[in-house]
Design a protein around this motif. Structure first.
Motif, PDB file in Angstrom:
ATOM      1  N   HIS A   1       0.815  -1.221   0.000  1.00 45.62           N
ATOM      2  CA  HIS A   1       0.000   0.000   0.000  1.00 45.62           C
ATOM      3  C   HIS A   1       0.852   1.276   0.000  1.00 45.62           C
ATOM      4  O   HIS A   1       0.510   2.267  -0.661  1.00 45.62           O
TER       5      HIS A   1
ATOM      6  N   HIS B   1       1.055   4.293  -2.885  1.00 51.02           N
ATOM      7  CA  HIS B   1       0.727   5.713  -2.702  1.00 51.02           C
ATOM      8  C   HIS B   1       1.654   6.591  -3.545  1.00 51.02           C
ATOM      9  O   HIS B   1       1.241   7.603  -4.091  1.00 51.02           O
TER      10      HIS B   1
ATOM     11  N   SER C   1       0.894   9.734   5.149  1.00 52.45           N
ATOM     12  CA  SER C   1      -0.510   9.328   5.227  1.00 52.45           C
ATOM     13  C   SER C   1      -0.922   9.211   6.685  1.00 52.45           C
ATOM     14  O   SER C   1      -0.200   9.617   7.587  1.00 52.45           O
TER      15      SER C   1
ATOM     16  N   ASP D   1      -6.747   7.164  -0.107  1.00 49.62           N
ATOM     17  CA  ASP D   1      -6.715   5.762  -0.504  1.00 49.62           C
ATOM     18  C   ASP D   1      -7.609   5.535  -1.724  1.00 49.62           C
ATOM     19  O   ASP D   1      -8.745   6.000  -1.767  1.00 49.62           O
TER      20      ASP D   1
HETATM   21 ZN    ZN Z   1      -3.174   5.059   2.424  1.00 51.41          ZN
END
Ligand code: ZN
Ligand code: KG4
Length: 326
Positions: free
Chosen positions: A111, A115, A143, A308
């Motif tokens: 993840h 990003h 984040s 996200d």
């Molecule tokens: Zn995220």
């Protein structure tokens, strides 16, 4: 080559179809945010229950709005980690089941690295397209769960230069907003309030410098805000905007300073920004201004791709699949 991306690491349920790792054919995001607001943060149990409810129709919509049939999907890319375990399980089980039933490869995506891929995507609309960053580059990911600096040599070689030792930048925004009774999530509201004050009136909170490293630490600043608020919130001239602006400036100044230093010391002329805090208007502006003075180009994803989403998962997944096949 079309890749279906699936993202369920936090409170979003997202699916997207991306062509050739670049063009976003669809980008569907359902969030359970309103169900968490009154608790002041994401409740994992609620998040995963909502994801179970949403996943099927979100994936369905992603295909429909991309005008794509299953047969033209080459692979399914899914966020495997990091994230809330129950939430991840919804996305990964769904992706694994799709892969099994449709005989398509399933690509595991990280993840955080994804990003940083958001800045490489473009919409499926007419020209002009946003310029595409050139690698190698320095990547700053900020984040709700992570704050890290990477040296990105290519899509398969990310070297971690530094990371937060305590709170992530977004987490600090959320916690400070909670201290100041501003609601959840904290980033957007602090961003807005900070604009309503003059820079010379903001309360100063010095950032933790952690010299000689690219690491960050935001929890001391957060505690300084707490003490300041406890001591002064009854003062007649107390203005929450000045506190919000001072806190934001403290976080941003150290992010900008270390990102630019990383570019200079690694001889990189490109800086890529990613993550929810990359939506912060002051961060985008200050980073771009500071970088320009050093001849560095900054690439900030559009606001919807800072949060996200599954387009970044599908886009980055394309490169992982290509590498696997070579
Ligand atoms: Zn995220
Ligand atoms: O990347 P993201 O959607 O989720 C994680 O992977 O963590 O980031 C969410 C975080 C939250 O902490 C939120 O407060 C922060 O991003 N955020 C902002 C802004 N918009 C969202 N922080 C500062 N300024 C903003 N404008």
């Amino acid at each position: 080559m079309n890749i279906l991306g699936i993202e369920t690491s936090c409170d979003e349920t997202a699916a997207s179809v991306v062509k050739d790792g670049r063009v976003i054919l669809s980008n569907i995001v359902a969030t359970s945010l309103t169900h968490h607001k009154r608790y002041g943060g994401v409740i994992p149990e609620i998040a995963s229950r909502k994801q179970l409810e949403f996943i099927h129709s979100v994936v369905d919509q992603a295909l429909t709005s991309a005008k794509t049939a299953w047969r033209s999907i080459r692979a399914v890319a899914v966020t495997r980690s990091p994230g809330l375990i129950g939430s991840l399980l919804v996305g990964t089980s769904y992706a694994d089941a799709l892969g099994f039933a449709l005989k398509k490869p399933v690509i595991d995506v990280d993840h955080i690295k994804a990003h940083l891929y958001a800045a490489f995507l473009r919409p499926n609309g007419p020209r002009p397209y946003p310029p595409r960053p050139q690698l190698p580059a320095i990547g700053l990911i900020v984040s709700g769960g992570h704050s890290s600096l990477y040296d990105i040599e290519n899509f398969h070689r990310f070297r971690l230069l530094g990371r937060t030792r305590d709170d992530a930048a977004g987490e600090a925004f959320d916690k400070v907003a909670r201290i100041l009774n501003l609601g959840y999530p904290g980033g957007p509201v602090i961003d807005r309030l900070a604009k309503q004050t003059r820079p010379d009136t903001q309360i100063r909170f010095s950032p933790a410098r952690l010299p000689g490293t690219y690491d960050f630490s935001f929890s001391g600043t957060k505690t300084a805000v707490l003490y300041h608020h406890q001591q002064h919130h009854h003062d007649t001239n107390y203005q929450i905007e000045q506190v919000a602006a001072g806190f934001q400036d403290s976080v941003i100044s150290i992010l900008v300073e270390k990102s630019i230093r990383a570019c200079l010391s690694r001889h990189r002329h490109t800086l890529v920004l990613g993550g929810g805090v990359a939506a912060n208007s002051a961060l985008r502006q200050k980073l771009t201004d500071a970088a320009r003075q050093e001849g560095i180009r900054v690439y900030c994803p559009p606001l919807n791709l800072c949060m996200d989403n599954a387009a970044m998962i599908a886009g980055y997944g394309y490169h992982l699949l290509k590498n696997e096949r070579n």
